[in-house]
Design an enzyme around this catalytic site. Structure first.
Site, PDB file in Angstrom:
ATOM      1  N   GLY A  76       1.712  -6.196   7.598  1.00 18.71           N
ATOM      2  CA  GLY A  76       0.703  -6.767   6.719  1.00 18.71           C
ATOM      3  C   GLY A  76      -0.543  -7.115   7.487  1.00 18.71           C
ATOM      4  O   GLY A  76      -0.815  -6.544   8.545  1.00 18.71           O
ATOM      5  N   GLU A  91       8.117   0.622  15.613  1.00 18.47           N
ATOM      6  CA  GLU A  91       9.013   1.112  14.566  1.00 18.47           C
ATOM      7  C   GLU A  91       9.087   2.616  14.728  1.00 18.47           C
ATOM      8  O   GLU A  91       8.060   3.269  14.957  1.00 18.47           O
ATOM      9  CB  GLU A  91       8.463   0.721  13.183  1.00 18.47           C
ATOM     10  CG  GLU A  91       8.683  -0.757  12.933  1.00 18.47           C
ATOM     11  CD  GLU A  91       8.086  -1.291  11.643  1.00 18.47           C
ATOM     12  OE1 GLU A  91       8.625  -2.270  11.121  1.00 18.47           O
ATOM     13  OE2 GLU A  91       7.092  -0.734  11.165  1.00 18.47           O
ATOM     14  N   GLU A 143       3.515  -5.340  12.545  1.00 20.02           N
ATOM     15  CA  GLU A 143       2.691  -4.146  12.327  1.00 20.02           C
ATOM     16  C   GLU A 143       1.503  -4.594  11.484  1.00 20.02           C
ATOM     17  O   GLU A 143       1.652  -4.847  10.286  1.00 20.02           O
ATOM     18  CB  GLU A 143       3.494  -3.072  11.575  1.00 20.02           C
ATOM     19  CG  GLU A 143       4.731  -2.568  12.301  1.00 20.02           C
ATOM     20  CD  GLU A 143       4.412  -1.800  13.564  1.00 20.02           C
ATOM     21  OE1 GLU A 143       3.230  -1.492  13.817  1.00 20.02           O
ATOM     22  OE2 GLU A 143       5.349  -1.537  14.324  1.00 20.02           O
ATOM     23  N   ASN A 199       0.797  -1.231   0.000  1.00 17.89           N
ATOM     24  CA  ASN A 199       0.000   0.000   0.000  1.00 17.89           C
ATOM     25  C   ASN A 199       0.828   1.280   0.000  1.00 17.89           C
ATOM     26  O   ASN A 199       0.311   2.336  -0.359  1.00 17.89           O
ATOM     27  CB  ASN A 199      -0.981   0.008   1.176  1.00 17.89           C
ATOM     28  CG  ASN A 199      -0.291  -0.087   2.509  1.00 17.89           C
ATOM     29  OD1 ASN A 199       0.622  -0.880   2.671  1.00 17.89           O
ATOM     30  ND2 ASN A 199      -0.694   0.717   3.455  1.00 17.89           N
ATOM     31  N   CYS A 243      -2.986   1.486   7.038  1.00 14.48           N
ATOM     32  CA  CYS A 243      -3.318   0.710   8.242  1.00 14.48           C
ATOM     33  C   CYS A 243      -3.836   1.600   9.360  1.00 14.48           C
ATOM     34  O   CYS A 243      -4.710   1.210  10.114  1.00 14.48           O
ATOM     35  CB  CYS A 243      -2.084  -0.029   8.699  1.00 14.48           C
ATOM     36  SG  CYS A 243      -0.682   1.074   8.926  1.00 14.48           S
TER      37      CYS A 243
HETATM   38  P1  NAD Z   1      -0.830  -9.309   3.438  1.00 15.44           P
HETATM   39  O1  NAD Z   1      -0.769  -9.724   4.862  1.00 15.44           O
HETATM   40  O2  NAD Z   1      -1.628 -10.118   2.503  1.00 15.44           O
HETATM   41  O3  NAD Z   1       0.643  -9.270   2.828  1.00 15.44           O
HETATM   42  C1  NAD Z   1       1.684  -8.539   3.443  1.00 15.44           C
HETATM   43  C2  NAD Z   1       3.002  -9.140   3.022  1.00 15.44           C
HETATM   44  O4  NAD Z   1       3.103 -10.454   3.574  1.00 15.44           O
HETATM   45  C3  NAD Z   1       3.169  -9.288   1.522  1.00 15.44           C
HETATM   46  O5  NAD Z   1       4.523  -9.077   1.190  1.00 15.44           O
HETATM   47  C4  NAD Z   1       2.767 -10.739   1.289  1.00 15.44           C
HETATM   48  O6  NAD Z   1       3.334 -11.292   0.127  1.00 15.44           O
HETATM   49  C5  NAD Z   1       3.309 -11.398   2.540  1.00 15.44           C
HETATM   50  N1  NAD Z   1       2.602 -12.619   2.939  1.00 15.44           N
HETATM   51  C6  NAD Z   1       1.280 -12.888   2.783  1.00 15.44           C
HETATM   52  N2  NAD Z   1       0.999 -14.094   3.328  1.00 15.44           N
HETATM   53  C7  NAD Z   1       2.159 -14.576   3.841  1.00 15.44           C
HETATM   54  C8  NAD Z   1       2.503 -15.767   4.522  1.00 15.44           C
HETATM   55  N3  NAD Z   1       1.610 -16.704   4.793  1.00 15.44           N
HETATM   56  N4  NAD Z   1       3.783 -15.937   4.916  1.00 15.44           N
HETATM   57  C9  NAD Z   1       4.720 -14.987   4.652  1.00 15.44           C
HETATM   58  N5  NAD Z   1       4.455 -13.843   3.986  1.00 15.44           N
HETATM   59  C10 NAD Z   1       3.179 -13.633   3.599  1.00 15.44           C
HETATM   60  O7  NAD Z   1      -1.264  -7.796   3.458  1.00 15.44           O
HETATM   61  P2  NAD Z   1      -1.466  -6.822   2.233  1.00 15.44           P
HETATM   62  O8  NAD Z   1      -2.756  -7.152   1.592  1.00 15.44           O
HETATM   63  O9  NAD Z   1      -0.225  -6.806   1.403  1.00 15.44           O
HETATM   64  O10 NAD Z   1      -1.553  -5.413   3.008  1.00 15.44           O
HETATM   65  C11 NAD Z   1      -2.680  -5.002   3.674  1.00 15.44           C
HETATM   66  C12 NAD Z   1      -2.586  -5.275   5.165  1.00 15.44           C
HETATM   67  O11 NAD Z   1      -1.394  -4.722   5.698  1.00 15.44           O
HETATM   68  C13 NAD Z   1      -3.721  -4.604   5.922  1.00 15.44           C
HETATM   69  O12 NAD Z   1      -4.228  -5.460   6.916  1.00 15.44           O
HETATM   70  C14 NAD Z   1      -3.045  -3.398   6.554  1.00 15.44           C
HETATM   71  O13 NAD Z   1      -3.680  -2.889   7.679  1.00 15.44           O
HETATM   72  C15 NAD Z   1      -1.698  -3.955   6.859  1.00 15.44           C
HETATM   73  N6  NAD Z   1      -0.729  -2.867   7.049  1.00 15.44           N
HETATM   74  C16 NAD Z   1      -0.277  -2.576   8.302  1.00 15.44           C
HETATM   75  C17 NAD Z   1       0.610  -1.528   8.505  1.00 15.44           C
HETATM   76  C18 NAD Z   1       1.122  -1.189   9.892  1.00 15.44           C
HETATM   77  O14 NAD Z   1       2.150  -0.508  10.007  1.00 15.44           O
HETATM   78  N7  NAD Z   1       0.469  -1.598  10.969  1.00 15.44           N
HETATM   79  C19 NAD Z   1       1.055  -0.773   7.422  1.00 15.44           C
HETATM   80  C20 NAD Z   1       0.560  -1.071   6.148  1.00 15.44           C
HETATM   81  C21 NAD Z   1      -0.327  -2.131   5.976  1.00 15.44           C
END
Ligand code: NAD
Length: 494
Positions: free
Chosen positions: A240, A475, A262, A165, A297
């Site tokens: 994520g 962070e 996070e 994002n 997020c």
């Molecule tokens: P996601 O969890 O699907 O993916 C995040 C990352 O993890 C990607 O690089 C993905 O390829 C990897 N990934 C996915 N499944 C995995 C697994 N089983 N094992 C290892 N790696 C894996 O999330 P997204 O759709 O890319 O992003 C959206 C999410 O991220 C939302 O829930 C958002 O709130 C969160 N987010 C949090 C923050 C924060 O700082 N708290 C910041 C930005 C986004």
């Protein structure tokens, strides 16, 4: 002469800035082990941007092994040498921030002006943590008859996993702190935004960062799993969603490696009737809906409004949201771009359809795709629901799109109770002109990050991180640095 509306980089120029590859290991763009290529679509028009390589388990192995070697050499430098190199990296990134912003916009659709600001904000994290590299102190423990001291040492190789994002900021909250703490990092960006991380790494190498310290291995969940499972990774720093967090947490538990998580959020923004209501309502709409098309997020996606100012807030929200110009990421008038990929676009439209059938709330504005001239990209209308039931899925679950839920409340106690009745605890926002109320409510919110009368942003000096289902660890700031080091206690008999 450029007018105020002229975009900083146009789309044709931006396309000429795309990197030659996405996998970056040991100071260079490299082919991936499988030779497979991935076609990346531009969210602004759904057409292919080009093809790039993604990483698999063999590439991860290579990156981690080379990172281990580079990290040992990194620790042979003096702290001041590490500081100077990281300072040079920050300057080089700054010089080339337009290029980085342009590629970020092409890969995930953020409007170019927003991307430039976001990239500059991200580079601040590099400058900030460069300054920490020679200021890491230990401690002395009062153990009688001994000289007992503690020193902070790096984990070795940090495995960083980031979402799509905000590629620049997503990377910036992980990479410079890891390097300043004396680690190397193997960073896995999402396959939905695989391009800009390698460019950051290449510029860092060109500015003097030794090869192998900052490697980029983009890919999907399997690549992420390979990184987490690699025995050379000493700490996993993940940003994520909660589904991925569960499986990463299971691997970390199996391997007994520490994690920084996070995760998602459904942050509450509380507008009290003693607030500067027009400003609060306008900023709430901008932050929750238009900023990065709601794909953030910590955005305040639940707006809790005291009944005395409820109608006034709805009126301002409607006017503000309807006033956003949804358009092409490089469009001169654009204030809100597309969402980042087709999967998100379809997922959010599905949520909108479900909200309509479940009656979670009433639609004030939006609730559909834009269509027309923009039907080829992933464009959604800024969307606001009001009278949202606090117990509904809309009020409880993350949408991660341009959707705001408005919930009325009677008094402070009820507002705090509604805000805290949620699995997430990432951020909280308070809008009031009362100093006492500001402190009282900030203290009462179950959230790791609270912003009063402002749009928080992510300044590098402020430790950021969620509570409850929004994760653990920080962070930013000194606390963010400490997460990336382990304390060794040394006991010397006197
Ligand atoms: P996601 O969890 O699907 O993916 C995040 C990352 O993890 C990607 O690089 C993905 O390829 C990897 N990934 C996915 N499944 C995995 C697994 N089983 N094992 C290892 N790696 C894996 O999330 P997204 O759709 O890319 O992003 C959206 C999410 O991220 C939302 O829930 C958002 O709130 C969160 N987010 C949090 C923050 C924060 O700082 N708290 C910041 C930005 C986004």
């Amino acid at each position: 002469m450029t007018s105020a509306r002229t975009v900083p980089v146009d789309e044709t120029t931006a396309r000429g800035m795309l990197p030659p590859a996405a996998v970056y290991i040991d100071g260079e763009f490299v082919p991936n082990a499988t030779g497979e290529l991935h076609e990346h679509l531009h969210p602004g028009d759904g057409t292919p941007l080009g093809t790039w390589n993604l990483a698999g388990a063999a590439d991860i192995d290579r990156a981690v092994v080379l990172a281990q070697v580079a990290q040992k050499q990194w620790m042979r430098l003096t702290p001041a040498q590490r500081r100077d190199i990281l300072t040079d990296v920050a300057s080089a990134l700054h010089e080339r921030h337009l290029e980085l912003a342009a590629v970020g916009t092409l890969e995930m659709g953020m409007p170019i002006r927003t991307s430039v600001l976001g990239t500059l904000g991200a580079i601040e994290w590099f400058s900030y943590y460069a300054g920490w590299a020679d200021k890491i102190e230990g401690l002395v423990a009062p153990v009688p008859g001994t000289h007992d001291y503690g020193v902070y040492q790096p984990y070795g190789v940090v495995g960083g996993i980031i979402p799509w994002n905000g590629p620049a900021l997503g990377l910036a909250v992980k990479v410079p702190a890891a390097l300043a703490a004396g680690n190397a990092i193997v960073l896995k960006p999402s396959d939905f935004a695989p391009l800009s991380s390698g460019m950051f790494a290449r510029i860092a190498t060109e500015a003097g960062l030794p090869p192998g310290l900052f490697n980029v291995v983009p890919g999907g969940p399997d690549t992420g799993q390979a990184l987490c499972r690699h025995p050379g990774v000493g700490l996993i720093s993940f940003t994520g969603g909660n589904v991925a967090a569960r499986s990463i947490g299971a691997v970390a538990a199996e391997r007994q490696v520490p994690t920084v998580f996070e995760l998602g959020g459904k942050s509450a923004s509380l507008i009290f009737d003693d607030a500067d209501v027009p400003r609060a309502a306008k900023l709430a709409a901008i932050l929750a809906v238009a900023q990065n098309s709601g794909q953030g997020c910590f955005l305040p996606t639940r707006l809790l409004v005291q009944r005395g100012v409820y109608d006034q807030v709805l009126e301002t929200l409607n006017k503000t949201a309807s006033g956003f110009t949804v358009g092409r990421p490089f469009g001169e008038q654009t204030t809100m771009g597309p969402v980042a990929n087709r999967q998100s676009f379809e997922r959010i439209l599905g949520i909108m359809a479900r909200i309509a059938s479940d009656h979670d709330g009433s639609l004030l504005t939006g609730g559909e795709a834009v269509g027309g001239d923009l039907a080829d990209g992933y464009y959604l209308r800024p969307t606001v629901y009001y009278d949202v039931d606090p117990a509904s899925r809309l009020a409880r679950e993350e949408v991660f799109g341009p959707v705001l839920s408005v919930i009325p409340f009677d008094d402070e106690e009820q507002a705090v109770a509604i805000a805290n009745d949620n699995d997430f605890g990432l951020a909280g926002y308070v809008w009031t002109e009362s100093l006492r109320r500001a402190h009282r409510v900030a203290a009462a919110l179950d959230a790791g990050y609270v912003s009063v009368n402002s749009l928080a942003g992510l300044p590098p000096a402020a430790p950021f991180g969620g509570w409850k289902a929004s994760g653990h660890g920080k962070e930013g700031g000194r606390e963010g640095l400490l997460e990336l080091m382990r304390l060794k206690n040394v006991h010397i008999a006197l």
